[in-house]
Write a protein that holds these residues in place. Sequence first.
Motif, PDB file in Angstrom:
ATOM      1  N   ASP A 125      -3.959   5.357   2.830  1.00  0.00           N
ATOM      2  CA  ASP A 125      -4.034   4.431   3.862  1.00  0.00           C
ATOM      3  C   ASP A 125      -4.252   4.454   5.216  1.00  0.00           C
ATOM      4  O   ASP A 125      -5.169   3.767   5.989  1.00  0.00           O
ATOM      5  CB  ASP A 125      -2.546   3.749   3.997  1.00  0.00           C
ATOM      6  CG  ASP A 125      -2.876   3.015   2.457  1.00  0.00           C
ATOM      7  OD1 ASP A 125      -3.756   2.686   1.930  1.00  0.00           O
ATOM      8  OD2 ASP A 125      -1.354   3.135   2.056  1.00  0.00           O
ATOM      9  N   ASN A 126      -4.027   5.695   5.693  1.00  0.00           N
ATOM     10  CA  ASN A 126      -4.177   6.373   7.358  1.00  0.00           C
ATOM     11  C   ASN A 126      -5.466   6.912   7.515  1.00  0.00           C
ATOM     12  O   ASN A 126      -6.209   6.678   8.693  1.00  0.00           O
ATOM     13  CB  ASN A 126      -2.511   7.635   7.587  1.00  0.00           C
ATOM     14  CG  ASN A 126      -1.948   7.378   8.044  1.00  0.00           C
ATOM     15  OD1 ASN A 126      -1.241   6.619   9.822  1.00  0.00           O
ATOM     16  ND2 ASN A 126      -0.766   6.323   7.360  1.00  0.00           N
ATOM     17  N   LEU A 127      -5.857   7.562   6.082  1.00  0.00           N
ATOM     18  CA  LEU A 127      -7.949   8.393   6.613  1.00  0.00           C
ATOM     19  C   LEU A 127      -7.774   7.277   6.212  1.00  0.00           C
ATOM     20  O   LEU A 127      -9.133   7.205   6.798  1.00  0.00           O
ATOM     21  CB  LEU A 127      -7.247   9.836   5.743  1.00  0.00           C
ATOM     22  CG  LEU A 127      -6.089  10.567   5.624  1.00  0.00           C
ATOM     23  CD1 LEU A 127      -5.713  11.722   4.575  1.00  0.00           C
ATOM     24  CD2 LEU A 127      -7.297  11.515   6.970  1.00  0.00           C
ATOM     25  N   ALA A 128      -8.016   6.124   5.353  1.00  0.00           N
ATOM     26  CA  ALA A 128      -9.232   5.430   5.171  1.00  0.00           C
ATOM     27  C   ALA A 128      -9.348   4.430   6.955  1.00  0.00           C
ATOM     28  O   ALA A 128     -10.420   3.943   6.956  1.00  0.00           O
ATOM     29  CB  ALA A 128      -8.626   4.145   3.818  1.00  0.00           C
ATOM     30  N   ASP A 129      -8.301   3.751   7.564  1.00  0.00           N
ATOM     31  CA  ASP A 129      -8.141   3.821   8.557  1.00  0.00           C
ATOM     32  C   ASP A 129      -9.130   4.798   9.646  1.00  0.00           C
ATOM     33  O   ASP A 129      -9.386   3.745  10.115  1.00  0.00           O
ATOM     34  CB  ASP A 129      -6.671   2.616   8.788  1.00  0.00           C
ATOM     35  CG  ASP A 129      -6.275   1.178   7.816  1.00  0.00           C
ATOM     36  OD1 ASP A 129      -7.359   1.663   7.859  1.00  0.00           O
ATOM     37  OD2 ASP A 129      -5.036   0.950   8.006  1.00  0.00           O
TER      38      ASP A 129
END
Length: 280
Positions: A125-129
């Motif tokens: 989720d962090n990397l996707a954002d």
Amino acid sequence: MTAEASMPAWQGRKWQLLTQEASLSAQSIGIGLSYLRKANSDHPGLYYGGFFNYSIGLERLMKLTLLVDERIREGKFPESTDFKKAYGHDLAKLLLAIHRVRQDVDPVDLRWEYPAGPLAGIAIDNLADFAKFDRYHGLDTLTAAPKVKDIDPIARWYKEVGGPILQGRPVRYLEVDSARVEFLNVAIGSAAIMRGVGEDGSVVETIGGAYLKSRDSEYIAKHGTFLCAAIARYVADVLLALFWKGCAAGVDELPVFSEFFAQLMNSDSTLKGRKSFYIR
């Protein structure tokens, strides 16, 4: 008959393009992991460089895997416009597609599972954002752009991924560190001026506090980088399994993908012990 049509498939343009994509994604992932492993509050650029290169490399690896899967199943590569619209830069959506592809390959050709527990999902989720919009956080904040998030990507990673990692540390390390912090503050503190800011934005004003921040950064870097490496290993494992599926189906323009991702296809202990993931 064109010159390309008369040559072996592995010498053709599609083989070359697949080779280039595999090389690009492997190099980007390796650079990103290497930066993340060395990142700390003194070198925030390593965090941003790590997130940037790793997220790009992981995205390209997942898209390459999906392209190869469709080539095997449908006998052709997907239309570019449809493919781009379907996934964009959404790593979480791409990962769900990889999970589905994995179900259709021979289990015998698979070696690695997706990392257990909720932390891998938090990291994605962090990397996707970051891949979608957080990579512009600094510029957006400086220019007061709309929809900018209040939390810096580094601080978010440190809190959401680093926090659970730190909570999992063995207690014995913390007991040893408490004595060391007291010694540093007594022995050096009166003779030094300390000013610093940690990844979470907290102010560091003592030598002992600087030591604790450095210790925490190193622990998060080691285990956070391993988590990212394990996610990439999982995806690469699917691509390598597709190579054998493609060979069995007579798809002969596929390069030997294992040559590009060998640095990832190692045990947990080996990946945790690495400080560099560059391909030489």
